[in-house]
Enzyme design. Structure first.
Site, PDB file in Angstrom:
ATOM      1  NE  ARG A   1      21.093 -10.956  -3.617  1.00 56.05           N
ATOM      2  CZ  ARG A   1      21.774 -11.059  -4.650  1.00 56.05           C
ATOM      3  NH1 ARG A   1      21.646 -10.682  -6.143  1.00 56.05           N
ATOM      4  NH2 ARG A   1      23.308 -11.834  -4.533  1.00 56.05           N
TER       5      ARG A   1
ATOM      6  CG  PHE B   1      26.500 -18.245   4.954  1.00 56.33           C
ATOM      7  CD1 PHE B   1      27.707 -18.775   5.283  1.00 56.33           C
ATOM      8  CD2 PHE B   1      25.454 -18.854   5.571  1.00 56.33           C
ATOM      9  CE1 PHE B   1      28.090 -19.678   6.246  1.00 56.33           C
ATOM     10  CE2 PHE B   1      25.585 -19.832   6.199  1.00 56.33           C
ATOM     11  CZ  PHE B   1      26.956 -20.265   6.658  1.00 56.33           C
TER      12      PHE B   1
ATOM     13  CG  ASP C   1      30.635 -13.260   4.404  1.00 57.87           C
ATOM     14  OD1 ASP C   1      29.859 -13.730   3.685  1.00 57.87           O
ATOM     15  OD2 ASP C   1      31.745 -13.684   4.388  1.00 57.87           O
TER      16      ASP C   1
ATOM     17  CG  ASP D   1      23.173 -18.035  -0.476  1.00 55.27           C
ATOM     18  OD1 ASP D   1      23.211 -19.134  -0.868  1.00 55.27           O
ATOM     19  OD2 ASP D   1      23.467 -16.975  -1.170  1.00 55.27           O
TER      20      ASP D   1
ATOM     21  CB  CYS E   1      25.282 -22.587  -4.578  1.00 56.33           C
ATOM     22  SG  CYS E   1      26.471 -22.387  -3.598  1.00 56.33           S
TER      23      CYS E   1
HETATM   24  N1  SAH Z   1      24.468 -14.603  -0.001  1.00 54.85           N
HETATM   25  C1  SAH Z   1      25.417 -14.306  -0.751  1.00 54.85           C
HETATM   26  C2  SAH Z   1      26.303 -15.014  -1.326  1.00 54.85           C
HETATM   27  C3  SAH Z   1      26.942 -15.921  -0.218  1.00 54.85           C
HETATM   28  S1  SAH Z   1      28.323 -16.715  -0.750  1.00 54.85           S
HETATM   29  C4  SAH Z   1      25.111 -12.996  -1.656  1.00 54.85           C
HETATM   30  O1  SAH Z   1      23.571 -13.014  -1.988  1.00 54.85           O
HETATM   31  O2  SAH Z   1      25.506 -12.433  -2.401  1.00 54.85           O
HETATM   32  C5  SAH Z   1      28.889 -17.631   0.641  1.00 54.85           C
HETATM   33  C6  SAH Z   1      29.535 -16.511   1.663  1.00 54.85           C
HETATM   34  O3  SAH Z   1      29.609 -17.380   2.876  1.00 54.85           O
HETATM   35  C7  SAH Z   1      31.126 -16.062   1.313  1.00 54.85           C
HETATM   36  O4  SAH Z   1      30.921 -14.528   1.267  1.00 54.85           O
HETATM   37  C8  SAH Z   1      31.712 -16.542   2.377  1.00 54.85           C
HETATM   38  O5  SAH Z   1      32.907 -15.521   3.043  1.00 54.85           O
HETATM   39  C9  SAH Z   1      30.829 -16.864   3.503  1.00 54.85           C
HETATM   40  N2  SAH Z   1      31.250 -17.854   4.590  1.00 54.85           N
HETATM   41  C10 SAH Z   1      32.130 -18.876   4.328  1.00 54.85           C
HETATM   42  N3  SAH Z   1      32.246 -19.753   5.341  1.00 54.85           N
HETATM   43  C11 SAH Z   1      31.712 -18.909   6.361  1.00 54.85           C
HETATM   44  C12 SAH Z   1      31.380 -19.231   7.818  1.00 54.85           C
HETATM   45  N4  SAH Z   1      31.940 -20.442   8.320  1.00 54.85           N
HETATM   46  N5  SAH Z   1      30.750 -18.243   8.534  1.00 54.85           N
HETATM   47  C13 SAH Z   1      30.207 -17.034   7.905  1.00 54.85           C
HETATM   48  N6  SAH Z   1      30.705 -16.742   6.537  1.00 54.85           N
HETATM   49  C14 SAH Z   1      31.369 -17.656   5.830  1.00 54.85           C
END
Ligand code: SAH
Length: 395
Positions: free
Chosen positions: A213, A229, A251, A299, A339
């Protein structure tokens, strides 16, 4: 030490001699009767020589090693391990008033297989991934109070969804210590957010993206950012501090979107630069315009939760990145992550390469990213490396 014993087959002690902290079931010759999952056991060579002490579990990994020394696993042991973890985080300058969120214990990386502890201000969130750690939770909690002293006022135990399903322990989430006056506004590199361990995913926040970040912040000035995400908006509030022209957080979870909006507000009040959308990533990417964003973060959640899912996961990464390459503005910067522990750095890079080739654009790698120092990899346990990222300049 009168722990029950596990005896290895001849020559099956080699990886343990190199301090790899797992005993696989195929290496086991025999074991004492009536062993219960979670019990502390000693591991011996076929000649009976002591080699390790650890937690017994049922499955392809039978023992997760706590120590290669002949030692009793008691309060003093937990204190020693937790002190080592705490001292390391202090030594690298991670614990500061402007940064009171960090991972204190990262499983094997801190010689505590199956245990995760994240710190949010004066609250520790503890998560067991093995029955052994679950059964030791009270002892670990006591040791943690001793090691962290005044700086710790609450310990929240959150293992309902992380323990082996078949163990049927009925573990419930809740405070093991404190829990009355909890202040959940915490800091990361001077930015504020709500540590949402009660409702949030994992321990409440993705602590592992802190350094990445910060890097994004440096590239944000004047850019139109898409944080795909976004979860609770981590990358978004760094981009805003970095001077982004606009930031869109996306998200599929509407709960996450509410949290992302609240966290942005904590730092920037009502800032018109930020907008958040509860939408599916693939739909959003399909519908967005070409050139709409010149800084994109991807992500996603782990696409491969186990080795069997690798092939589909790689296709998923390719498909996702392909849309970003197709649509990102000229001179755009893409931060793309995986991840999934089962996906290696090389596999991920190949998937991103295939996506780039499909778009036909000129793409250069600016940075190759990984997990931060408070998620250390035990050099004897390379499996502990899980987070991979590429920062790409797209023309
Ligand atoms: N980048 C974030 C962590 C991401 S975790 C940070 O820095 O905190 C992954 C995220 O993807 C989760 O919040 C989940 O709700 C979301 N997610 C999962 N499948 C998804 C989809 N098809 N479209 C959008 N978001 C999704």
């Amino acid at each position: 030490m009168d722990y029950k014993k596990i005896i290895l087959k001849p020559k099956k002690d080699e990886s343990l001699r190199r301090f790899h902290p797992w005993v696989f079931s195929g290496a086991v010759q025999r074991k004492d009767a009536n062993l219960e999952e979670g019990a502390i056991v000693t591991v011996h060579t076929s000649d009976g020589e002591f080699i390790a002490v650890g937690h017994y579990q049922i499955g392809s990994i039978e023992v997760r090693v706590l120590s290669f020394e002949e030692t009793i696993i008691d309060g003093a042991f937990w204190e020693k391990r937790l002190t080592a973890a705490y001292e390391m985080r202090k030594a690298i300058g991670l614990i500061r008033p402007d940064n009171n969120t960090y991972r204190l214990v990262h499983g094997e990386g801190d010689n505590l297989p199956g245990l995760i502890i994240d710190i949010y201000g004066d609250t520790a969130v503890m998560q067991s991934h093995s029955v052994g750690m679950h059964e030791s939770r009270e002892a670990i909690c006591e040791a943690l109070k001793t090691v962290m002293g005044e700086s710790l006022r609450n310990i929240y135990y959150k293992s309902e969804t992380t323990l082996p399903y078949k163990a049927e322990l009925g573990a419930e989430n809740g405070y093991l210590y404190g829990g009355r006056e909890v202040d959940n506004i915490v800091t990361e590199n001077g930015l504020k957010f709500h540590g949402d361990w009660l409702k949030g995913q994992k321990t409440g926040f993705f602590v592992d993206q802190r350094d990445n970040r910060s890097l994004l912040e440096k590239y944000s000035d004047g850019r139109t950012v898409l944080n795909m995400f976004c979860y609770t908006g981590g990358f978004s509030f760094y981009a805003m501090r970095g001077g982004a022209k606009s930031v869109h957080s996306v998200d599929s979870s509407s709960k996450a979107i509410v949290m992302a909006e609240e966290n942005v507000k904590l730092n920037f009040a009502e800032d018109p630069r930020h907008k958040a959308f509860a939408e599916d990533a693939f739909k959003f990417l399909r519908d967005m315009e070409h050139g709409q964003y010149d800084l994109i973060v991807l992500d996603p959640p782990a696409f491969a939760k186990h080795r069997g899912a690798i092939k589909n996961a790689l296709q998923g990464y390719k498909r996702l990145n392909a849309v970003a390459f197709e649509k990102i503005a000229k001179g755009g910067i893409l931060f793309t992550f995986s991840c999934s522990q089962a996906i290696t750095k090389d596999m991920f890079r190949l998937a991103v390469f295939s996506a780039a080739a499909q778009s036909g654009r000129s793409v250069r790698i600016l940075h190759q990213l990984t997990q931060p120092a408070d998620h250390p990899v035990n050099i004897y346990h390379p499996e502990g490396e899980y987070l991979k990222g590429l920062v790409l300049y797209v023309e």
